[in-house]
Every structure is written in structure tokens, then in C-alpha cells.
Motif scaffolding. Sequence first.
Motif, mmCIF file in Angstrom:
data_model
loop_
_atom_site.group_PDB
_atom_site.id
_atom_site.type_symbol
_atom_site.label_atom_id
_atom_site.label_comp_id
_atom_site.label_asym_id
_atom_site.label_seq_id
_atom_site.Cartn_x
_atom_site.Cartn_y
_atom_site.Cartn_z
ATOM 1 N N ALA A 84 3.776 -5.077 -10.184
ATOM 2 C CA ALA A 84 3.181 -6.033 -8.901
ATOM 3 C C ALA A 84 2.230 -7.032 -9.272
ATOM 4 N N SER A 85 1.395 -6.997 -10.092
ATOM 5 C CA SER A 85 0.432 -7.841 -10.537
ATOM 6 C C SER A 85 1.335 -8.990 -11.184
ATOM 7 N N SER B 222 1.620 8.386 -5.214
ATOM 8 C CA SER B 222 0.829 9.401 -5.341
ATOM 9 C C SER B 222 1.032 10.679 -4.663
ATOM 10 N N ILE C 77 2.284 4.887 -11.429
ATOM 11 C CA ILE C 77 1.637 4.008 -10.704
ATOM 12 C C ILE C 77 0.870 2.990 -11.553
ATOM 13 N N GLY C 78 0.616 3.280 -12.682
ATOM 14 C CA GLY C 78 0.002 2.280 -13.685
ATOM 15 C C GLY C 78 1.066 1.231 -13.930
ATOM 16 N N THR D 35 0.992 -1.329 0.071
ATOM 17 C CA THR D 35 -0.108 0.093 -0.093
ATOM 18 C C THR D 35 1.084 1.336 -0.024
ATOM 19 N N PRO E 204 2.271 15.294 -12.209
ATOM 20 C CA PRO E 204 0.964 14.256 -12.226
ATOM 21 C C PRO E 204 1.039 13.425 -13.356
ATOM 22 N N PHE F 223 2.158 2.569 -3.357
ATOM 23 C CA PHE F 223 1.239 3.676 -4.144
ATOM 24 C C PHE F 223 1.070 4.902 -3.462
ATOM 25 N N GLU F 224 1.020 4.785 -2.052
ATOM 26 C CA GLU F 224 1.132 6.074 -1.299
ATOM 27 C C GLU F 224 2.168 7.130 -1.607
ATOM 28 N N GLY G 260 1.880 -0.866 -10.726
ATOM 29 C CA GLY G 260 0.635 -1.706 -10.451
ATOM 30 C C GLY G 260 0.675 -3.006 -11.487
ATOM 31 N N ALA G 261 0.802 -2.884 -12.787
ATOM 32 C CA ALA G 261 1.099 -3.993 -13.468
ATOM 33 C C ALA G 261 2.438 -5.073 -13.272
ATOM 34 N N LYS H 236 3.457 10.716 -12.661
ATOM 35 C CA LYS H 236 3.054 9.770 -11.551
ATOM 36 C C LYS H 236 2.015 8.910 -12.084
ATOM 37 N N LEU H 237 1.103 9.293 -12.707
ATOM 38 C CA LEU H 237 -0.021 8.360 -13.178
ATOM 39 C C LEU H 237 0.646 7.206 -13.993
#
Lengths: 299, 299
Positions: free
Chosen positions: B147-148, B126, B140-141, B119, B133, B122-123, B144-145, B136-137
Motif C-alpha cells: 500500500a505504501s 487483523s 499485514i506487513g 483502514t 497469527p 487492516f482491520e 502495508g509495504a 496474519k502479521l
Amino acid sequence: MPGFEATLARDAQTVENALTDLIKNKTCPPRLQEAMLHAVSGPAKRLRPFLLMETARLFSVADAMSLPAALSLECAHCYSLVHDDLPCMDDDSLRRGRPALHVAYDEATAILAGDALLTLAFEILSGAKTIQPAIKLMLIGELGAAASTIVSGQMLDLAAEGRFETSRMPQRLDEAQIFDLQSRKTGALICYAARAGALLGGADAEKISRLTRYGEALGLLYQLADDLLDATGSSEKAGKAVAKDAKAGKATFVALLGVQAARTMLEKLAGQARAAVEHFDKAENLRALPAYLAARVSE
Amino acid sequence: MPGFEATLARDAQTVENALTDLIKNKTCPPRLQEAMLHAVSGPAKRLRPFLLMETARLFSVADAMSLPAALSLECAHCYSLVHDDLPCMDDDSLRRGRPALHVAYDEATAILAGDALLTLAFEILSGAKTIQPAIKLMLIGELGAAASTIVSGQMLDLAAEGRFETSRMPQRLDEAQIFDLQSRKTGALICYAARAGALLGGADAEKISRLTRYGEALGLLYQLADDLLDATGSSEKAGKAVAKDAKAGKATFVALLGVQAARTMLEKLAGQARAAVEHFDKAENLRALPAYLAARVSE
């Protein structure tokens, strides 16, 4: 226009279908995918996504814009259920009237499916094409903070059971400590739901603050209803094992104040939640929700 | 200018100090905080944050801008180690020469600390004030990919051990399947490190593609070196238990091809990685890294 319960049921179905499709379209090992599907499906009210979408509707936000945020939130919620149910945590074998994930699969799969769902929550938000970048970043930040808070809440909950003491003696928490624990454990994501809807709607500070108060009251009400159901309900009604709190020495208002005082507090919280959204247009469903949740335990 | 090893050591210290400060400043239950600190500290090369910061330096990105992304990445990496070490996963009791988190604390605390670190990753992103910005996005994307993907990799790894078969017989994977497994399990975050540095630097598509190839080769090299260390090294050198792969029937190149062929492949991957960054200015450290990692096992 459909009434409160019809909207709740319709939104729950929309969320479950969309989440199922989304996970089915992910490239991942079949067992992991099936476990994730198990974790997000089953009979559930889908309170958090409903709350997010209903709050967004106050500001005329289209469902197409609020739905990704609602799905992301539901992923974060389902991840927390899967990890909380693990043998080394709350050791729950029943969830939504079905075997908990580690029972239906195994512990390793349950931990990984939970990890994948938490990750997916952030992936969905960052990839949501219908949400403006600035709002996306606010949501990601707030979801991160809320997800971090629920981990703290679960940790406090286990500590209150005496898990980390050599004596294994449950701690006796006072009312303020129970408030703190429960607002972290259950309140954080429910409060995020209400705030996220407001943020999506571009609400001003005063409206965000009202909806935050609504979310806070609703979060406490929800946990209290859950504790009352555990103390007085049947496992058929709860969809999970009951009478576990007293056995585990869990710190709940019901344990501290007794069933009657807890019911009085439930009514008070329902009133507070209702009052917070009194002056909003189109808030019929938000005003109906507290009484609906309270009614689960007062039949 | 400090040489390669001095920069690696300096960055590792910077990352550990900054991560420690960041976690100490978080409001959370003391036991959770201590467990998170345990998970992110200890002797480690901090390869991923180093790679991210070094790649960013190719584009003259200030460390103040790349550091938050590097800390976020290290949180995601440490979370995966904590969960992978759990008894129901790889059951490792030693990590970085110290007790694994579930041994130093307990399983529930380890799961929650891992959840909190994922968590936090991601905190941090962001909330990073120094990153634009839009970037950053993207980060994050991509995080996420990645980590998945590592969750998928861990799932495939457990499946290859025969964990989910009634027979419990390890599967015999071919070279392509091992490539797939390892590029998911270890490659994804290392590749993200190289890409994240490039994204922070506003690199064009061609440079991003070169750095992606570098990250891919380095990821495979790193896992291969780890497998060779497991097959031939001592637990003092590895900082964790060794000879575990063969015992668990793990699908590795070493098991499939033997030590000598694995060493040849290691050299080949080091050459590929070096070649991918051949034409970059200021890439001395990135060119030195593959040989450094390969040398861990060829002494």
C-alpha cells in the motif's frame, strides 16, 4: 526524576526525532517524503504518544517497546490532521503555526502523504520487533477500529455542518449527539493511546477498564479545550485559525451550552480522568495531564 | 470443475457479496457506509482477490481462509481507485461504467470513504479468525509495504505529468523509469496478491519466489493492457474515460514505444507469467489468466 512538563517535552522530542528518522529512511519519492516530514513535525505536545508511553510506564514497560506503538499512533493522528485540513473538509490553512500540508505543497500531495502516514502506522506496528506477536495483533486491531471511528467522527462533523443538505443549514445537535461526535472524532485515538499502553503492559481487565475510562474523559476534555480555544483564544496560542467553529456552524458544547458551562464541564472531566487513575502507582504524570490540558484555556 | 472464466466470475461474485455484507454490518454514518458500498461494488473482474485465492488454492488452502485476505486486498485496491479518481489527482469521473465516488457523492465523502476502506483492509486482516497469527502479521506487513508502494507510484505518476513543475511540462521517462513507476503503481498490489496466497499456503522460499515473478509479470501486463485500452479502446469497453493518458502526457510504454511494440511486450509478459507457474499442479487458471488479460486489448 523530571517533572510532568519536562517529561512531556522530552517525550515529544523523542517521538519527533524517531518519526523523522523513520520517514527519512523510507524509500519513496522525495516530494512525498518531504511532505510526510512536514506533516509529522512542528511544535506539538504529542499528547497521544505521551499518553501511550506514560500508560505503558505504569506497568514498567520499557520505552524501547512502547515507542514503536507511540510512533505508529502519531502517524495515524498526523494523517487525520492532514486530511481534515483539506479544502473540501475543514479548509484549514494553518496547522501548528505553519502552513497546512496542502498549502505548503498541494492537495494531491497532501492526500497521498496522509494515505502514506495511515499505511505507515500499520507498517510500524506489524514490523515492531520489540512487541510480542499476540500484543501486536491486538494493537493493530484496536488501532484499525480507532482509525475507522475517527473517519466516522469527521463524517458526522461535516454532516452536522449541513454539508450534505441542499439547504446547507447546520444541524442543531443535542448534548448526547455532540458527545457521540466528539468521542468518535477526537476521543477514539486518545482512548486507544491509554488502552495500547495497558495492552503493552499486559494489564488485567480491571486496569484496562480504568485506563479506558481515563482515556474517554481525557478525549472529551481535550476536544472541549480545543473548542474553547477556538471560541475564546488567539490563533497564535492555538497554532491554527480560530473562531472557525461558530462561522462553520460546528456542533460543539461551547455553541450549545456557552463558554461558562463548557468551562464547568472541563473541570468535571478533569476530575473524572484524575479519579480513574487514582489508585495506580507511578501515575503522577497521568494525574497531572488533565489539569494541564484544561489550563490551556483557563488562563 | 468450472473453467477459468466461470471461476473468475464466481469468485468475483463471492468477493463482492462478502464485501458488501461486511460493510453493511459496520457501524458507521449511513452516507459513509453507502459511499463505501458504492466504492466496492459494480462490474469488475476482481483480479486481485481472484489471484490471491487461486494462488492459495495451489496449496489446498480453503477459501474460508483465503477469503478474508482477498476482501482486505480488494478494500485496499478500491481505496486507491477512489483517491486516484479525485479531481486533484487523475480527475476521472467514470469508474466501472458508473460515476466515480466523488461525482456520485462529493470530494470529502470520497476521501473519507477511501480512508475508511484502507483502514478496513487492516482491520479485516487483523481480525481474521481463520488465519494463524504469524501469517496474519506477515500479510499485514506485506500489505502495508504494498500500500505504501502504490502511494509512491501515484506520486511518481503525477510528477511525470509535470504537476509539480512550474512549467507543467510532462517529463519524458525512459523504459526503466516507466517500469519502476508502473511496478509501483499497479504491480505492488498484484504481486502482493500472488505472494499472500503463497504465504497463506505455507509455501517454501522457491515457490514464493516463482509466484512473486508471476505476480510481477502479471502486474506489468495488466498495466500495459490498461494503457493499450486507453490508447485504442472505447470508454464502454474500459468502463472509464479513455484517451486520457496522451492528453495528460502520461508516461506509458504505449506513449514511448507505440501500440505495436507495446502489443509485442504484452505477449512477452504473458509468456513470462505463464512460465513462472509452469511446474505447479492445479495452476490451470493461473496459466490462463495472462492470455485472458492480454486478450482484452487484442480483439
